[in-house]
Design a protein around this motif. Sequence first.
Motif, PDB file in Angstrom:
ATOM      1  N   GLY A 413      14.535 -26.751  -1.140  1.00  0.00           N
ATOM      2  CA  GLY A 413      13.992 -26.435  -2.454  1.00  0.00           C
ATOM      3  C   GLY A 413      12.941 -25.359  -2.473  1.00  0.00           C
ATOM      4  O   GLY A 413      12.501 -24.950  -3.553  1.00  0.00           O
ATOM      5  N   THR A 414      12.509 -24.874  -1.298  1.00  0.00           N
ATOM      6  CA  THR A 414      11.507 -23.816  -1.252  1.00  0.00           C
ATOM      7  C   THR A 414      12.184 -22.450  -1.223  1.00  0.00           C
ATOM      8  O   THR A 414      13.408 -22.334  -1.142  1.00  0.00           O
ATOM      9  N   VAL A 415      11.374 -21.412  -1.267  1.00  0.00           N
ATOM     10  CA  VAL A 415      11.879 -20.037  -1.313  1.00  0.00           C
ATOM     11  C   VAL A 415      11.298 -19.255  -0.140  1.00  0.00           C
ATOM     12  O   VAL A 415      10.109 -19.383   0.173  1.00  0.00           O
ATOM     13  N   VAL A 416      12.144 -18.449   0.510  1.00  0.00           N
ATOM     14  CA  VAL A 416      11.705 -17.640   1.652  1.00  0.00           C
ATOM     15  C   VAL A 416      11.515 -16.199   1.200  1.00  0.00           C
ATOM     16  O   VAL A 416      12.385 -15.621   0.524  1.00  0.00           O
ATOM     17  N   VAL A 417      10.375 -15.610   1.551  1.00  0.00           N
ATOM     18  CA  VAL A 417      10.103 -14.210   1.257  1.00  0.00           C
ATOM     19  C   VAL A 417       9.815 -13.484   2.563  1.00  0.00           C
ATOM     20  O   VAL A 417       9.439 -14.104   3.563  1.00  0.00           O
ATOM     21  N   GLU A 418       9.987 -12.169   2.556  1.00  0.00           N
ATOM     22  CA  GLU A 418       9.825 -11.368   3.782  1.00  0.00           C
ATOM     23  C   GLU A 418       9.007 -10.122   3.496  1.00  0.00           C
ATOM     24  O   GLU A 418       9.164  -9.482   2.446  1.00  0.00           O
TER      25      GLU A 418
END
Length: 477
Positions: A413-418
Amino acid sequence: MSTTYLELSQDGGGAHKYYEVSVDGQAVTVRYGRIGAAGQVQTSTFPTAEKARAAAAKKIGEKVRKGYAPAVRGQRPPRAVTRRQVASAPSTARAVAPVLWRFRTGSAAFGIHIDDDRCWVGNQAGDVYTLAHGGEVLARYRLPDGVKCLVADDFWIYAGCDDGRVYDLSSKLPFAAYDIAADVDIFWLDIHEGVLHVADRAGRLTVIDHEDEHQWSRGGHGEHAWMVRADDRAVYHGHSRGVTAHAPDGGAESWHTATRGGVLFGWQEDDAVYAGTAHRVVHRLSKATGAIEATYRCDAPVYSCATSPGGRFVFAGDSASSVYCFDRDGTRLWKLGTGGGSALSMQYRDERLYLVATDGSLVCVDAGEAAVTAAERGSVPVARDVKLAATLPTYAADTAAASVTTVASAPVGTVVVECVQDGGRTRVHVVSEGYDRSWNVQFPRAIREPGARYVVDAVHPASGGFYRVRGDIRRLQ
């Protein structure tokens, strides 16, 4: 480990900041900020110790070319931060306002924001408290310096502080969302669709975008700018000589209107801005033309003002510990004593008027017609004195990159950013499925490191084509 410490200090209220670079093997740590402050920290790791030393030398060279010079930490004292000097006399009103509850923060306070769920108050000790509308204290945020003001942009809450930063309080761990120049002495700020607008002691207006990058600045017609409000049409800047409207891109001045006395506070509705002044009035100005449409007359200098939705009622707080209510055309409906100092900031919501008084108290006043009528006759409720809970959740800000928790995998349910390199700058993009990967993410500059990935609870699209983080930030291994 080797450390190089530089300072840039200019006479006449200019820059007064430091830049420190430390090399420890393959790691380079940079600390910077106002002289005398803890500062912001960034740490980068390089493939070899030689490349780390080369990167450090490059950073030092860039600062020296900008005028920084070697110095000894502690020899040059911090520059004094402006504290708003206010006088508060006893009220001349014959009756006292119907105060429902009062919460004493323990230090002088200016910041207030009231939303659907909570009341927020920030003081000059760097404490921000949240309370339920009934007065129960819910949480405490500890920031590194005094809070000048609190503002909201959708459901994000920001605190402008004396350390020159603006902190996002929307998650449990406050982080610096904007890093204003160290020589800017914040007086007031507003955020509209991710764009920060800062009014300062020198009367300047500074605008910074959602990427924490400087966009434009303008010198004002006056000094001591205690008002800035923004919308899609303009930025409304109040200072010692009146109110000036600037185009959102800074390209032109739309209008300037002189006011009766310097502006000490500002408010806005859809079609008008309200300026409380040192000459005992609140002016309502047309956003389109700057024309003064109505004047609300008080009996002492006006420290704060607010309106009910649509401007049906106009409220004001003066330097003599009184609070006023006017109808739209300027007719005074009532004047009551606050019962505890002058209101330095205020906000109306659902027939309640919330005030921050000179003694640092957040006060909830029943502004309903029946309660006010009873108060004018001398009948007021016994105000409840709100106390801190024995075990109060407390969240402290920490801008150091090392403080970010590391996780092995992204929870469901979380979001990955780069973090990616883009034209010499480090941007942040979403890599999780279902998001536009070309959009940038508003993200703390202190923890951006090319190639690093982070996990966030959620991101939300903002008009203007970027995402905003909501919830905790953790580094992904």
